[in-house]
Design a protein around this motif. Structure first.
Motif, PDB file in Angstrom:
ATOM      1  N   PRO A  54       0.829  -1.214   0.000  1.00 43.41           N
ATOM      2  CA  PRO A  54       0.000   0.000   0.000  1.00 43.41           C
ATOM      3  C   PRO A  54       0.867   1.270   0.000  1.00 43.41           C
ATOM      4  O   PRO A  54       1.956   1.288   0.588  1.00 43.41           O
ATOM      5  CB  PRO A  54      -0.794  -0.112   1.300  1.00 43.41           C
ATOM      6  CG  PRO A  54      -0.792  -1.562   1.627  1.00 43.41           C
ATOM      7  CD  PRO A  54       0.505  -2.100   1.107  1.00 43.41           C
ATOM      8  N   ASN A 148      -6.941  -0.286   4.428  1.00 41.79           N
ATOM      9  CA  ASN A 148      -8.216  -0.936   4.120  1.00 41.79           C
ATOM     10  C   ASN A 148      -8.015  -2.448   4.151  1.00 41.79           C
ATOM     11  O   ASN A 148      -7.102  -2.971   3.532  1.00 41.79           O
ATOM     12  CB  ASN A 148      -8.701  -0.469   2.749  1.00 41.79           C
ATOM     13  CG  ASN A 148     -10.080  -0.959   2.429  1.00 41.79           C
ATOM     14  OD1 ASN A 148     -10.826  -1.372   3.323  1.00 41.79           O
ATOM     15  ND2 ASN A 148     -10.433  -0.915   1.160  1.00 41.79           N
ATOM     16  N   LYS A 152     -11.222  -5.571  -3.032  1.00 43.24           N
ATOM     17  CA  LYS A 152     -10.215  -5.883  -4.050  1.00 43.24           C
ATOM     18  C   LYS A 152      -8.926  -5.077  -3.914  1.00 43.24           C
ATOM     19  O   LYS A 152      -7.938  -5.405  -4.557  1.00 43.24           O
ATOM     20  CB  LYS A 152     -10.809  -5.694  -5.440  1.00 43.24           C
ATOM     21  CG  LYS A 152     -11.261  -4.295  -5.733  1.00 43.24           C
ATOM     22  CD  LYS A 152     -11.904  -4.221  -7.102  1.00 43.24           C
ATOM     23  CE  LYS A 152     -12.359  -2.789  -7.352  1.00 43.24           C
ATOM     24  NZ  LYS A 152     -13.100  -2.669  -8.580  1.00 43.24           N
ATOM     25  N   ASN A 153      -8.937  -4.031  -3.112  1.00 45.77           N
ATOM     26  CA  ASN A 153      -7.708  -3.264  -2.880  1.00 45.77           C
ATOM     27  C   ASN A 153      -7.218  -3.379  -1.434  1.00 45.77           C
ATOM     28  O   ASN A 153      -6.304  -2.673  -1.038  1.00 45.77           O
ATOM     29  CB  ASN A 153      -7.921  -1.789  -3.223  1.00 45.77           C
ATOM     30  CG  ASN A 153      -8.172  -1.600  -4.692  1.00 45.77           C
ATOM     31  OD1 ASN A 153      -7.542  -2.248  -5.526  1.00 45.77           O
ATOM     32  ND2 ASN A 153      -9.121  -0.737  -5.033  1.00 45.77           N
ATOM     33  N   LYS A 157      -6.485  -9.122  -0.026  1.00 46.14           N
ATOM     34  CA  LYS A 157      -6.024  -9.442  -1.374  1.00 46.14           C
ATOM     35  C   LYS A 157      -4.517  -9.249  -1.505  1.00 46.14           C
ATOM     36  O   LYS A 157      -3.819 -10.072  -2.081  1.00 46.14           O
ATOM     37  CB  LYS A 157      -6.734  -8.587  -2.413  1.00 46.14           C
ATOM     38  CG  LYS A 157      -6.279  -8.959  -3.811  1.00 46.14           C
ATOM     39  CD  LYS A 157      -6.902  -8.159  -4.880  1.00 46.14           C
ATOM     40  CE  LYS A 157      -6.366  -8.673  -6.206  1.00 46.14           C
ATOM     41  NZ  LYS A 157      -6.467  -7.723  -7.252  1.00 46.14           N
ATOM     42  N   ARG A 158      -4.019  -8.159  -0.948  1.00 44.31           N
ATOM     43  CA  ARG A 158      -2.597  -7.851  -1.097  1.00 44.31           C
ATOM     44  C   ARG A 158      -1.710  -8.909  -0.452  1.00 44.31           C
ATOM     45  O   ARG A 158      -0.613  -9.176  -0.917  1.00 44.31           O
ATOM     46  CB  ARG A 158      -2.282  -6.487  -0.500  1.00 44.31           C
ATOM     47  CG  ARG A 158      -2.887  -5.338  -1.273  1.00 44.31           C
ATOM     48  CD  ARG A 158      -2.718  -4.027  -0.508  1.00 44.31           C
ATOM     49  NE  ARG A 158      -3.460  -2.957  -1.092  1.00 44.31           N
ATOM     50  CZ  ARG A 158      -2.938  -2.021  -1.881  1.00 44.31           C
ATOM     51  NH1 ARG A 158      -1.671  -2.052  -2.160  1.00 44.31           N
ATOM     52  NH2 ARG A 158      -3.700  -1.068  -2.362  1.00 44.31           N
ATOM     53  N   ASP A 169     -16.764  -3.735  -0.847  1.00 50.89           N
ATOM     54  CA  ASP A 169     -15.769  -2.673  -0.920  1.00 50.89           C
ATOM     55  C   ASP A 169     -16.233  -1.502  -0.100  1.00 50.89           C
ATOM     56  O   ASP A 169     -17.388  -1.087  -0.181  1.00 50.89           O
ATOM     57  CB  ASP A 169     -15.521  -2.238  -2.363  1.00 50.89           C
ATOM     58  CG  ASP A 169     -14.569  -3.184  -3.062  1.00 50.89           C
ATOM     59  OD1 ASP A 169     -13.697  -3.750  -2.380  1.00 50.89           O
ATOM     60  OD2 ASP A 169     -14.714  -3.341  -4.272  1.00 50.89           O
ATOM     61  N   GLN A 171     -14.734   1.495  -0.207  1.00 51.33           N
ATOM     62  CA  GLN A 171     -14.241   2.756  -0.752  1.00 51.33           C
ATOM     63  C   GLN A 171     -15.332   3.586  -1.348  1.00 51.33           C
ATOM     64  O   GLN A 171     -16.293   3.195  -1.808  1.00 51.33           O
ATOM     65  CB  GLN A 171     -13.189   2.504  -1.811  1.00 51.33           C
ATOM     66  CG  GLN A 171     -11.983   1.850  -1.217  1.00 51.33           C
ATOM     67  CD  GLN A 171     -10.913   1.634  -2.270  1.00 51.33           C
ATOM     68  OE1 GLN A 171     -11.008   2.146  -3.366  1.00 51.33           O
ATOM     69  NE2 GLN A 171      -9.895   0.894  -1.928  1.00 51.33           N
TER      70      GLN A 171
END
Length: 171
Positions: A54, A148, A152-153, A157-158, A169, A171
């Motif tokens: 991030p 977050n 998906k961000n 996921k990361r 989500d 956002q």
């Protein structure tokens, strides 16, 4: 051959949990996030595999690359995180029984330290822990909770360690 690993030690998990809660700047940690943070406290070299890192954590990129790899190989990190969950649950229940973690917060899927004092010897170990002096540790307990978590961000996921497809989500 019998081998010891802190990931399989309930007492070490209790210590890690108190270490996290005593050194974080956050009032509480969501339960799923706690599980992820504990994983990274046990396996800090896995922080290098958060991809993409991030934007808020890019200042730590050089630091993360310097964390040495362990001797053991980790083939299935999702499975390790899954196996840690039962140990973490027992550790949290133990801390709730000792009134060191708030039971109402736990029921709301949050981990929050109560104001009950930690036994003096244990508190001294927590306060003088070398692990807590590492910059990566401060990043894990203070910076990762800001990122977050779902979607998906998000961190799920990361990290590639948790299912995120059904997250809403935010956002």
């Amino acid at each position: 051959m019998l081998m010891y690993h802190p990931a399989q030690d309930i007492n070490h998990c209790v210590f890690r949990t108190l270490l996290l809660l005593e050194h974080t700047v956050h009032e509480y940690i969501d339960l799923d996030l706690y599980r992820l943070l504990d994983f990274y406290i046990v396996f800090p070299h896995m922080l290098k595999h958060i991809s993409p890192l991030p934007t808020e954590l890019r200042i730590y990129k050089r630091l993360l690359t310097k964390i040495p790899d362990p001797f053991e190989s980790m083939r299935n990190t999702k499975r390790i995180l899954y196996e840690l969950e039962s140990l973490q649950t027992v550790a949290l229940h133990s801390l709730i029984a000792k009134q060191l973690i708030d039971i109402d917060s736990y029921k709301a899927k949050r981990v929050r330290r109560t104001s009950a004092p930690i036994p003096e010897e244990l508190n001294a170990a927590i306060q003088s822990s070398e692990q807590a002096q590492n910059e990566w540790f401060r990043m894990v307990v203070n910076e990762l909770p800001i990122i977050n978590f779902g979607g998906k961000n998000g961190l799920k996921k990361r990290t590639g360690l948790m299912e995120f497809r059904y997250d809403m989500d935010t956002q």
